[in-house]
Scaffold this active site. Structure first.
Site, PDB file in Angstrom:
ATOM      1  N   ALA A  62       0.865  -1.178   0.000  1.00 33.62           N
ATOM      2  CA  ALA A  62       0.000   0.000   0.000  1.00 33.62           C
ATOM      3  C   ALA A  62       0.905   1.232   0.000  1.00 33.62           C
ATOM      4  CB  ALA A  62      -0.871  -0.010   1.248  1.00 33.62           C
ATOM      5  N   GLY A 101       0.399  -5.107   0.609  1.00 33.78           N
ATOM      6  CA  GLY A 101      -0.677  -5.045  -0.378  1.00 33.78           C
ATOM      7  C   GLY A 101      -0.261  -5.648  -1.715  1.00 33.78           C
ATOM      8  N   GLU A 104      -0.781  -9.227  -1.363  1.00 33.25           N
ATOM      9  CA  GLU A 104      -2.228  -9.454  -1.279  1.00 33.25           C
ATOM     10  C   GLU A 104      -2.855  -9.416  -2.678  1.00 33.25           C
ATOM     11  OE1 GLU A 104      -3.274  -7.910   3.185  1.00 33.25           O
ATOM     12  OE2 GLU A 104      -2.739  -6.394   1.724  1.00 33.25           O
ATOM     13  N   GLU A 124       3.748  -5.787   7.270  1.00 32.93           N
ATOM     14  CA  GLU A 124       2.922  -4.748   7.913  1.00 32.93           C
ATOM     15  C   GLU A 124       3.208  -4.559   9.391  1.00 32.93           C
ATOM     16  OE1 GLU A 124       1.915  -6.764   5.562  1.00 32.93           O
ATOM     17  OE2 GLU A 124       0.428  -5.834   4.269  1.00 32.93           O
TER      18      GLU A 124
HETATM   19  N1  3HC Z   1       4.648   3.479   0.252  1.00 30.10           N
HETATM   20  C1  3HC Z   1       5.144   4.674  -0.127  1.00 30.10           C
HETATM   21  N2  3HC Z   1       6.435   4.874  -0.423  1.00 30.10           N
HETATM   22  C2  3HC Z   1       7.265   3.820  -0.338  1.00 30.10           C
HETATM   23  C3  3HC Z   1       6.818   2.545   0.046  1.00 30.10           C
HETATM   24  C4  3HC Z   1       5.437   2.388   0.338  1.00 30.10           C
HETATM   25  N3  3HC Z   1       4.915   1.211   0.693  1.00 30.10           N
HETATM   26  N4  3HC Z   1       7.857   1.705   0.034  1.00 30.10           N
HETATM   27  C5  3HC Z   1       8.932   2.421  -0.343  1.00 30.10           C
HETATM   28  N5  3HC Z   1       8.580   3.705  -0.570  1.00 30.10           N
HETATM   29  C6  3HC Z   1       9.443   4.794  -1.054  1.00 30.10           C
HETATM   30  C7  3HC Z   1      10.536   5.139  -0.050  1.00 30.10           C
HETATM   31  O1  3HC Z   1      10.079   6.074   0.908  1.00 30.10           O
HETATM   32  C8  3HC Z   1      11.596   5.717  -0.962  1.00 30.10           C
HETATM   33  O2  3HC Z   1      11.211   7.033  -1.269  1.00 30.10           O
HETATM   34  P1  3HC Z   1      12.311   8.169  -1.629  1.00 30.10           P
HETATM   35  O3  3HC Z   1      13.067   7.628  -2.800  1.00 30.10           O
HETATM   36  O4  3HC Z   1      11.481   9.354  -1.888  1.00 30.10           O
HETATM   37  O5  3HC Z   1      13.150   8.269  -0.397  1.00 30.10           O
HETATM   38  C9  3HC Z   1      11.465   4.883  -2.229  1.00 30.10           C
HETATM   39  O6  3HC Z   1      10.151   4.306  -2.178  1.00 30.10           O
HETATM   40  C10 3HC Z   1      12.466   3.768  -2.354  1.00 30.10           C
HETATM   41  O7  3HC Z   1      12.438   3.002  -1.160  1.00 30.10           O
HETATM   42  P2  3HC Z   1      13.753   2.291  -0.616  1.00 30.10           P
HETATM   43  O8  3HC Z   1      14.865   3.274  -0.499  1.00 30.10           O
HETATM   44  O9  3HC Z   1      13.352   1.528   0.607  1.00 30.10           O
HETATM   45  O10 3HC Z   1      14.065   1.308  -1.850  1.00 30.10           O
HETATM   46  P3  3HC Z   1      14.790  -0.103  -1.885  1.00 30.10           P
HETATM   47  O11 3HC Z   1      14.957  -0.457  -3.313  1.00 30.10           O
HETATM   48  O12 3HC Z   1      15.973  -0.116  -0.972  1.00 30.10           O
HETATM   49  O13 3HC Z   1      13.745  -1.135  -1.233  1.00 30.10           O
HETATM   50  C11 3HC Z   1      11.567  -2.079  -0.894  1.00 30.10           C
HETATM   51  C12 3HC Z   1      12.562  -1.412  -1.893  1.00 30.10           C
HETATM   52  C13 3HC Z   1      12.132  -3.443  -0.456  1.00 30.10           C
HETATM   53  C14 3HC Z   1      10.267  -2.248  -1.586  1.00 30.10           C
HETATM   54  C15 3HC Z   1      11.434  -1.171   0.355  1.00 30.10           C
HETATM   55  O14 3HC Z   1      11.125   0.145  -0.088  1.00 30.10           O
HETATM   56  C16 3HC Z   1      10.365  -1.572   1.330  1.00 30.10           C
HETATM   57  O15 3HC Z   1      10.557  -2.490   2.104  1.00 30.10           O
HETATM   58  N6  3HC Z   1       9.229  -0.852   1.331  1.00 30.10           N
HETATM   59  C17 3HC Z   1       8.176  -1.034   2.277  1.00 30.10           C
HETATM   60  C18 3HC Z   1       7.298  -2.183   1.953  1.00 30.10           C
HETATM   61  C19 3HC Z   1       6.158  -2.291   2.932  1.00 30.10           C
HETATM   62  O16 3HC Z   1       6.287  -2.076   4.111  1.00 30.10           O
HETATM   63  N7  3HC Z   1       4.991  -2.648   2.394  1.00 30.10           N
HETATM   64  C20 3HC Z   1       3.825  -2.800   3.173  1.00 30.10           C
HETATM   65  C21 3HC Z   1       3.075  -1.518   3.176  1.00 30.10           C
HETATM   66  S1  3HC Z   1       1.646  -1.563   4.221  1.00 30.10           S
HETATM   67  C22 3HC Z   1       0.486  -2.402   3.289  1.00 30.10           C
HETATM   68  O17 3HC Z   1       0.756  -2.845   2.209  1.00 30.10           O
HETATM   69  C23 3HC Z   1      -0.866  -2.503   3.912  1.00 30.10           C
HETATM   70  C24 3HC Z   1      -1.770  -3.436   3.178  1.00 30.10           C
HETATM   71  O18 3HC Z   1      -1.791  -4.692   3.794  1.00 30.10           O
HETATM   72  C25 3HC Z   1      -3.147  -2.906   3.130  1.00 30.10           C
END
Ligand code: 3HC
Ligand code: NAI
Length: 647
Positions: A62, A101, A104, A124
């Site tokens: 998400a 997400g 999912e 999450e």
């Molecule tokens: N939402 C918004 N922005 C995000 C994001 C997300 N889920 N994940 C990463 N970003 C952004 C970062 O803030 C960063 O922004 P910037 O360049 O402006 O600083 C950019 O994307 C790149 O992120 P990373 O530096 O972390 O990039 P990497 O290539 O090192 O890693 C990744 C990529 C493994 C995908 C890592 O970004 C990550 O682990 N992201 C989080 C994933 C996550 O937690 N997903 C679950 C979200 S909650 C959800 O999905 C709820 C659902 O169940 C309803």
């Protein structure tokens, strides 16, 4: 920009998501995918759909930046249901990471095909929430309850091969992912389709299994609520209908999304991502880093060599003489052996790490180093002598860094030819494990040298925080205040063990006194003695009284607590009580655990505020990162500044 585009390979449609940087599921992408399902359902020439992503990764979750805002339809759980209900089977083609997400959505698809090396996960809980679009409900129906509990409650992703073994993905392909997924889809069309995941059965383990899981997770979570709430969701998913479980998951997700813990974890998530590329260095190019060197192979030097080797840099290690070189290499080997024992490295990888190190005592070996990090004794004269030699032996553009904890870097650099290439790089022990790196420029440090410090942190996978010059920089200065406040509580009559217990209950791995017993009270004592010898007015601490009585911590069998031989568990000490008796108030202040934690974390934040006012830290979130990554501050509280509303 079109976030979703549709192409064709004959009767297979290819839906490509392109929403940089990580294909997060913002509103436009959710709508684009919804529309794609509608379009393709209506197209009789399409028999199956491959969902694939452009850029570095499959959908990574998400869009976390939307979490503080009112949700706009289509909502993610509805989208996942819509994909699952599509008239044609969808095949998720996963590269990079399918997270949250993103996974999912992949579970809404009838099949999942992953590229070798890709991973899938539900991270999450790391954001203080539970999956909110069927992650806790579909995962147990796809791969069984045990795999689902591990995936969801730890938040750690699984690599493609393990995911395939557990049934989370159907196939792993090498080479061209799109071609592999299309071939998979064609083959699948020739066979009966499996039921959609929501229609698959799930078997719940016995109640005792759930109770054991709850106990184990509560121990790990140390006050963090999301992992336990996730377990509750999984249990409901295993014991109730799909619809009931979905409703329960959604309610939990919305509740947690608005929680303080989730806000704190989001704060740290974004602070961590902003840290490696600070705005004030945008456009400043770092110097190239191809060869590094470390001076001193003690605790820190050996750890720094290991960290540099983990990042693939060849390293030269300089020690005083042949014996010290051998000791330095032995220190490095013992770090590598430890990593092999813990399964972090294979024997072969450890050998390769060692083979990339050239060790000796001749500074001539440093002629081609791009970066030299000094980690010798914490004595100004010793460090100055080292930099005098570095000034002669190194290229004039080589970056020269000190790992000093407390000395003034300006004094260390005095007399160095080319002071613009000098910088403080303060690693934390063990340097190959701890993520924090304090970067300390002097007034003379050139911007591209500062940028090189940040580039190094990125290469080593560390969290860099810029700190100004003062005693202890950011972290050790706050630590000193924290310990002083803890001693003040003891003087007011609060039992030592009550203070440690309160900080553990607050989420720290250890309280301030047991942590000092582990690290040794003598280090800070010697530092205070040094300051006293230099004429500074440093009042006597309770720690000083203990060290003078030979109580230096676990290594002497006792410090704040007593320790039985071979047993690291602290026991309240009658000897300590009698040594400190004269210092402790007669009518003790009765504080609750919460009051104790508020006092101590409040003192940290107050020191943080001073540090900000003095310009030692650039922003409150930097202080939070230092405390979370260097000093065990509970991540889910967001750090001392965030916890006080200082953002
Ligand atoms: N939402 C918004 N922005 C995000 C994001 C997300 N889920 N994940 C990463 N970003 C952004 C970062 O803030 C960063 O922004 P910037 O360049 O402006 O600083 C950019 O994307 C790149 O992120 P990373 O530096 O972390 O990039 P990497 O290539 O090192 O890693 C990744 C990529 C493994 C995908 C890592 O970004 C990550 O682990 N992201 C989080 C994933 C996550 O937690 N997903 C679950 C979200 S909650 C959800 O999905 C709820 C659902 O169940 C309803
Ligand atoms: P240590 O005593 O374990 O190692 C110092 C090493 O430097 C020894 O191996 C010694 O032989 C070598 N050395 C001394 N003089 C030398 C010279 N002239 N040339 C080459 N090598 C020389 O000390 P430690 O703990 O590794 O500390 C090193 C530096 O790192 C200090 O400045 C310390 O303040 C800092 N530091 C220490 C941390 C810790 O937790 N130990 C944390 C962060 C920084």
């Amino acid at each position: 920009m079109t976030v979703v585009s549709i192409g064709r390979q004959d009767d297979i449609a290819i839906v490509t998501v392109n929403n940089p940087p990580v294909n997060a599921l913002g509103q436009a992408l959710r709508q684009g995918l919804w529309d794609a399902v509608e379009t393709l359902d209506a197209d009789p020439s399409v028999r199956a759909v491959v969902l694939i992503c452009a850029g570095r990764t499959f959908i990574a979750g998400a869009d976390v930046t939307e979490f503080g805002k009112p949700p706009v339809p289509p909502h993610l759980p509805d989208l996942v249901n819509r994909i699952e209900a599509a008239a044609k089977p969808w095949v998720a083609a996963i590269h990079g990471s399918a997270l949250g997400g993103g996974f999912e959505v992949a579970m809404g698809c009838r099949f999942r095909v992953a590229l070798e090396g890709a991973s899938v996960g539900l991270p999450e809980v790391g954001l203080g929430i539970v999956p909110g679009a069927s992650g806790t409900v579909r995962t147990p129906r796809l791969a069984g309850v045990e795999a689902a509990v591990e995936l969801v409650t730890t938040g750690r992703p699984f690599k493609a091969d393990r995911a395939q073994g557990l049934g989370l993905v159907d196939a792993v392909v090498a080479g061209d992912l799109e071609a592999g997924a299309v071939a998979f889809a064609r083959k699948a069309l020739g066979q009966p389709l499996p039921p959609p995941i929501s229609a698959r059965p799930v078997t719940s383990p016995a109640a005792g299994w759930w109770d054991d899981q709850r106990k184990a997770i509560a121990r790990r979570a140390k006050g963090e609520v999301a992992p336990l709430r996730a377990l509750d969701c999984l249990r409901v998913a295993a014991e109730k209908t799909f619809a009931e479980a979905m409703a329960h998951e959604r309610a939990t997700f919305l509740d947690l999304r608005a929680s303080d813990q989730a806000a704190a974890l989001r704060h740290i998530f974004f602070a961590e991502r902003a840290a490696p590329r600070p705005a004030h260095l945008s456009g400043v190019e770092a110097r190239p880093l191809r060869r590094a060197a470390v001076i001193g192979g003690g605790t820190m030097g050996a750890g720094i060599v290991a960290a540099l080797r983990d990042a693939g840099l060849p390293v030269t290690l300089i020690e005083r003489d042949a014996d010290a070189v051998a000791r330095g290499l032995a220190n490095l080997r013992s770090i590598l052996d430890g990593a092999v024992k813990r399964g972090k490295l294979t024997e072969a990888q450890a050998e390769a790490r060692l083979a990339g190190v050239t060790a000796g005592s001749d500074y001539a070996a440093l002629a081609d180093a791009d970066l030299v990090i000094e980690a010798v004794f914490e004595e100004l004269s010793v460090k100055r002598a080292v930099f005098a030699q570095l000034g002669k032996a190194c290229r004039p553009d080589a970056v020269l860094a000190t790992n000093t904890s407390y000395l003034d870097p300006r004094l260390i650099a005095e007399g160095l030819p080319g002071p613009e290439r000098f910088i403080g790089l303060h690693f934390f022990s063990p340097a190959n494990v701890m993520k924090l790196l304090e970067i300390v420029p002097t007034p003379a440090t050139a911007p591209d040298v500062l940028a090189t410090g940040f580039a190094l942190a990125r290469q080593l996978g560390k969290i860099p925080v810029q700190a100004g010059i003062c005693e202890g920089f950011i972290g050790n200065r706050i630590l000193k205040r924290y310990r002083a406040e803890a001693e003040a509580l003891v003087r007011q009559g609060t039992p030592i063990a009550a203070i440690d217990a309160a900080m553990r209950a607050h989420g720290f791995a250890m309280g301030p006194f047991e942590a000092q017993d582990l690290g040794g009270l003598d280090i800070a004592f010697l530092q205070r003695e040094g300051a006293r010898a230099a004429g500074q007015d440093v009042p006597e601490t309770l720690g000083d009284i203990l060290v003078r009585a030979g109580r230096k911590g676990q290594k002497t069998g006792g410090g704040w607590y007593d320790y039985a031989p071979g047993d690291r568990s602290p026991k309240p000490s009658a000897a300590t009580a009698s040594l400190l008796a004269g210092q402790i108030a007669a009518s003790p202040a009765e504080l609750t655990a919460e009051e104790i934690a508020t006092r101590l974390t409040g003192a940290m934040a107050a020191e943080g505020q001073l540090i900000l006012t003095e310009g030692i830290a650039l922003k409150p979130s930097d202080i939070d990162l230092v405390e979370v990554h260097g000093y065990g501050y509970p991540r889910w509280r967001g750090g001392p500044m965030f916890a006080q509303g200082l953002r």
